[in-house]
Design a protein around this motif. Structure first.
Motif, mmCIF file in Angstrom:
data_model
loop_
_atom_site.group_PDB
_atom_site.id
_atom_site.type_symbol
_atom_site.label_atom_id
_atom_site.label_comp_id
_atom_site.label_asym_id
_atom_site.label_seq_id
_atom_site.Cartn_x
_atom_site.Cartn_y
_atom_site.Cartn_z
ATOM 1 N N ARG A 89 38.718 36.094 34.004
ATOM 2 C CA ARG A 89 39.919 36.937 34.065
ATOM 3 C C ARG A 89 39.613 38.403 33.788
ATOM 4 O O ARG A 89 40.186 39.295 34.381
ATOM 5 C CB ARG A 89 40.954 36.430 33.059
ATOM 6 C CG ARG A 89 41.825 35.338 33.630
ATOM 7 C CD ARG A 89 42.850 34.896 32.618
ATOM 8 N NE ARG A 89 43.910 35.873 32.437
ATOM 9 C CZ ARG A 89 44.497 36.125 31.278
ATOM 10 N NH1 ARG A 89 44.125 35.497 30.199
ATOM 11 N NH2 ARG A 89 45.462 37.009 31.189
ATOM 12 N N ARG A 90 38.678 38.641 32.857
ATOM 13 C CA ARG A 90 38.352 40.034 32.547
ATOM 14 C C ARG A 90 37.783 40.746 33.781
ATOM 15 O O ARG A 90 38.095 41.907 34.060
ATOM 16 C CB ARG A 90 37.351 40.090 31.389
ATOM 17 C CG ARG A 90 37.166 41.484 30.811
ATOM 18 C CD ARG A 90 36.191 41.454 29.653
ATOM 19 N NE ARG A 90 35.866 42.779 29.171
ATOM 20 C CZ ARG A 90 36.555 43.417 28.253
ATOM 21 N NH1 ARG A 90 37.619 42.870 27.713
ATOM 22 N NH2 ARG A 90 36.186 44.626 27.866
ATOM 23 N N GLY A 91 36.967 40.001 34.528
ATOM 24 C CA GLY A 91 36.413 40.558 35.762
ATOM 25 C C GLY A 91 37.508 40.915 36.750
ATOM 26 O O GLY A 91 37.504 41.994 37.350
ATOM 27 N N LEU A 92 38.481 40.010 36.911
ATOM 28 C CA LEU A 92 39.580 40.266 37.838
ATOM 29 C C LEU A 92 40.401 41.473 37.405
ATOM 30 O O LEU A 92 40.838 42.278 38.225
ATOM 31 C CB LEU A 92 40.488 39.029 37.926
ATOM 32 C CG LEU A 92 39.917 37.823 38.661
ATOM 33 C CD1 LEU A 92 40.916 36.685 38.635
ATOM 34 C CD2 LEU A 92 39.576 38.174 40.090
ATOM 35 N N TYR A 93 40.607 41.604 36.096
ATOM 36 C CA TYR A 93 41.389 42.731 35.601
ATOM 37 C C TYR A 93 40.691 44.054 35.884
ATOM 38 O O TYR A 93 41.316 45.023 36.304
ATOM 39 C CB TYR A 93 41.649 42.569 34.089
ATOM 40 C CG TYR A 93 42.955 41.898 33.779
ATOM 41 C CD1 TYR A 93 43.147 40.548 34.060
ATOM 42 C CD2 TYR A 93 44.007 42.598 33.212
ATOM 43 C CE1 TYR A 93 44.345 39.929 33.794
ATOM 44 C CE2 TYR A 93 45.206 41.987 32.937
ATOM 45 C CZ TYR A 93 45.379 40.646 33.222
ATOM 46 O OH TYR A 93 46.576 40.044 32.962
ATOM 47 N N ILE A 94 39.367 44.080 35.653
ATOM 48 C CA ILE A 94 38.644 45.335 35.892
ATOM 49 C C ILE A 94 38.647 45.668 37.386
ATOM 50 O O ILE A 94 38.811 46.816 37.793
ATOM 51 C CB ILE A 94 37.212 45.238 35.333
ATOM 52 C CG1 ILE A 94 37.277 45.115 33.813
ATOM 53 C CG2 ILE A 94 36.383 46.446 35.728
ATOM 54 C CD1 ILE A 94 35.959 44.921 33.145
ATOM 55 N N ARG A 95 38.531 44.637 38.208
ATOM 56 C CA ARG A 95 38.605 44.817 39.655
ATOM 57 C C ARG A 95 39.944 45.439 40.038
ATOM 58 O O ARG A 95 40.012 46.385 40.833
ATOM 59 C CB ARG A 95 38.474 43.441 40.302
ATOM 60 C CG ARG A 95 38.028 43.445 41.707
ATOM 61 C CD ARG A 95 37.854 42.032 42.182
ATOM 62 N NE ARG A 95 36.480 41.586 42.124
ATOM 63 C CZ ARG A 95 36.071 40.423 42.606
ATOM 64 N NH1 ARG A 95 36.932 39.590 43.138
ATOM 65 N NH2 ARG A 95 34.816 40.076 42.542
ATOM 66 N N SER A 147 32.077 55.985 45.899
ATOM 67 C CA SER A 147 31.629 54.609 46.072
ATOM 68 C C SER A 147 31.200 54.106 44.703
ATOM 69 O O SER A 147 30.329 54.697 44.077
ATOM 70 C CB SER A 147 30.448 54.529 47.040
ATOM 71 O OG SER A 147 30.881 54.871 48.318
ATOM 72 N N HIS A 148 31.828 53.018 44.268
ATOM 73 C CA HIS A 148 31.633 52.654 42.863
ATOM 74 C C HIS A 148 30.651 51.519 42.654
ATOM 75 O O HIS A 148 30.106 51.380 41.574
ATOM 76 C CB HIS A 148 32.974 52.272 42.239
ATOM 77 C CG HIS A 148 34.101 53.118 42.724
ATOM 78 N ND1 HIS A 148 34.198 54.442 42.394
ATOM 79 C CD2 HIS A 148 35.139 52.849 43.524
ATOM 80 C CE1 HIS A 148 35.264 54.953 42.987
ATOM 81 N NE2 HIS A 148 35.848 54.005 43.682
ATOM 82 N N ALA A 149 30.448 50.703 43.672
ATOM 83 C CA ALA A 149 29.560 49.544 43.550
ATOM 84 C C ALA A 149 29.912 48.707 42.329
ATOM 85 O O ALA A 149 29.056 48.339 41.531
ATOM 86 C CB ALA A 149 28.096 49.972 43.497
ATOM 87 N N VAL A 150 31.214 48.433 42.157
ATOM 88 C CA VAL A 150 31.664 47.691 40.985
ATOM 89 C C VAL A 150 31.678 46.190 41.260
ATOM 90 O O VAL A 150 31.289 45.392 40.412
ATOM 91 C CB VAL A 150 33.056 48.195 40.555
ATOM 92 C CG1 VAL A 150 33.750 47.207 39.660
ATOM 93 C CG2 VAL A 150 32.920 49.518 39.849
ATOM 94 N N ASN A 151 32.086 45.815 42.481
ATOM 95 C CA ASN A 151 32.247 44.398 42.773
ATOM 96 C C ASN A 151 30.913 43.725 43.046
ATOM 97 O O ASN A 151 30.054 44.266 43.746
ATOM 98 C CB ASN A 151 33.126 44.221 44.008
ATOM 99 C CG ASN A 151 34.578 44.356 43.655
ATOM 100 O OD1 ASN A 151 35.004 43.914 42.603
ATOM 101 N ND2 ASN A 151 35.336 44.974 44.532
ATOM 102 N N ILE A 152 30.741 42.538 42.482
ATOM 103 C CA ILE A 152 29.669 41.661 42.931
ATOM 104 C C ILE A 152 30.320 40.315 43.214
ATOM 105 O O ILE A 152 31.460 40.076 42.792
ATOM 106 C CB ILE A 152 28.536 41.512 41.885
ATOM 107 C CG1 ILE A 152 29.125 41.139 40.529
ATOM 108 C CG2 ILE A 152 27.717 42.761 41.787
ATOM 109 C CD1 ILE A 152 28.082 40.854 39.491
#
Lengths: 360, 146
Positions: A89-95, A147-152
């Motif tokens: 969930r933390r990942g989804l929130y940051i996304r 370009s943030h390159a945040v998602n993996i």
């Protein structure tokens, strides 16, 4: 009656990216217009089939420099669905937080471009100055300005500590004040209203027949927003109100987008306050099981649609990308009918062009 | 008269160094470098303090700033724009993809770098470039003008 044909583009001060219009004029009035696309077609869909799923995340981010994060979000979402991954969930929130920050950045950028196109350079300078606040916030949390390159695949790459959250909160407060000032300016300013009111009109029927999405549709009275209608990432846990207006002109689109900035900043604050604890990502396998999936997300310009087919290898068999800009672009000949030549710039800016998205 | 002849080139170089006008052309890039290039005009970066102006017409420009790997459709247009710029002219390739094709290398519709088509005087790598990097590239190019 002789008609004059005015070419606009591919290289033109109105346009930041190459696209070409041919506008037929009767005196000062536009009677007909046609547009030519494909100047920025790089063949990303084909290229994505030649690279692995992990490499593609980097490539997909380069579809568009303005809404780079939403593309990787949609792409990663598609693969996570196929893999059946449970993203923390933390990942989804940051996304989601990055999605909203990007919306603020995109809309402020758009306001600047519109203002510059109609000759209000002061608003352009102010809105791009305020945009730097968002860019700095995004740079501080991710390392990249645009370009943030945040998602993996399986989550996000970054984590937020208490200092960063405080920085984000104070940055958003600062920004809110400035955006409200901008809204006040464009609401009251007579020259802004004179250049945008009643121009580039699209009725609700037009919007439905052209399948228009995003702020352009919402400005014509169509109440659609994927964040509320088909929630993805963390949106189902957040409170969203969708601004809708009925005028359908460039002015209404500006007001919709400005209100969306305030709303995005409210959402970002909600996320900062309710950020759950835990890990930000899970490990994803390199091979994706065979199957096909559709993934959708609400970009700053409307609905992004990804279709992905996997054959069980490390590379996708087919990746189809449909961006909101293309659907909004094809309404331009309709909008340009009967406007004055001097207003063409306002109409073209009003739909928020992003040719890199449209051509891919 | 003889003395004037010697002075004139110096004056021209001085004028060119003090007011290098740039023409921005997106040759198929992703928009990332383009918006960073545009943000150079805004108060945070303000390249006008170096006498640099973003010019709309190729006929008024000195430096062609390209962002993008040169797609097939943009290719003839880029050549035409380059030909329209009066001599002397310089070309600045902004972004990894305009330097070498970058992330788009191997795509069927791209040429892979500005230098496949035009002589490039300065390369600014980065994907996307930061505004400071672009300023640095332009300033270094201007300093190299003799």
């Amino acid at each position: 009656m002789t008609r004059i044909v005015v070419p606009i583009g591919p290289q033109h001060p109105l346009l930041k990216e190459p696209i070409s219009f041919l506008i037929s004029l009767d005196g000062e009035r536009v009677v007909n217009s046609s547009l030519r696309l494909g100047y920025v077609h790089r063949g990303i869909e084909k290229l994505a089939q030649q690279r692995t799923y992990v490499q593609n995340v980097y490539l997909i981010e380069r579809i568009c420099g303005i809404c780079s994060h939403i593309h990787t979000t949609t792409y990663c979402q598609a693969i996570e669905t196929l893999l059946g991954l449970d993203v923390p969930r933390r990942g989804l929130y940051i996304r989601t937080l990055l999605c909203e920050l990007e919306r603020i950045h995109s809309h402020l950028l758009w306001l600047g471009v519109l203002a510059k196109n109609i000759g209000l350079d002061t608003i352009f300078m102010y809105s791009w100055r305020d945009r730097e606040i968002v860019l700095k916030m995004m740079e501080e949390i991710s390392g990249g300005r645009v370009s943030h390159a945040v998602n993996i695949i399986g989550g996000v790459r970054i984590d937020l500590d208490a200092d960063r959250l405080t920085m984000l909160e104070s940055g958003l407060n600062d920004l809110n004040g400035r955006v409200e000032e901008l809204i006040g300016t464009i609401e009251r300013d007579r020259s802004f209203a004179a250049r945008t009111r009643g121009i580039g009109k699209l009725t609700l029927e037009d919007v439905k027949s052209f399948c228009v999405v995003g702020p352009v549709a919402r400005a014509s009275g169509l109440d659609i927003d994927l964040r509320r209608d088909a929630p993805y990432a963390a949106y189902h846990e957040l409170e969203i109100e969708v601004p809708v207006m009925n005028e359908g002109d460039v002015w209404a689109r500006s007001m919709i987008r400005m209100r969306e900035i305030l709303q995005a900043s409210r959402l970002a604050k909600q996320i900062i306050r309710t950020l759950p604890k835990g890990p930000v990502s899970t490990t994803a396998p390199r091979k994706v099981p065979p199957g096909e999936v559709v993934s959708r997300a609400e970009a700053p310009r409307g609905e992004v649609f990804y279709y992905l087919r996997s054959n069980g290898s490390q590379q996708p068999e087919r990746l189809k990308i449909r961006t909101p800009t293309l659907t909004n672009l094809i309404t331009l000949p309709e909008q340009l009918k009967d406007v004055q030549m001097a207003d063409v710039s306002a109409v073209i800016a009003g739909v928020d062009l992003c040719i890199a998205c449209a051509d891919r | 008269m003889e003395k004037n002849k010697a002075i004139l080139p110096n004056i021209l170089t001085w004028a060119r160094k003090k007011s290098p006008w740039i023409l921005h052309f997106n040759s198929g890039g992703c928009n990332g470098c383009d918006i960073e290039l545009l943000s150079l005009l805004t108060p945070s970066y303000d390249i006008e303090r170096f006498g640099i102006l973003n010019e709309a017409s190729p006929r008024h420009a000195d430096i062609l700033v390209c962002t993008g790997p040169v797609t097939e459709q943009v290719r003839p247009r880029l050549k035409r724009i380059y030909d329209q710029i009066p001599e002397p002219k310089w070309v600045l390739a902004v972004g990894s993809c305009s330097c070498s094709g970058g992330v788009f290398s191997g795509a069927y519709n791209i040429l892979g770098g500005i230098d496949k088509l035009l002589p490039v005087d300065m390369y600014v790598p980065g994907c996307p470039c930061r505004p400071e990097t672009i300023i640095d590239g332009i300033i270094k190019l201007v300093e190299s003008i003799q």
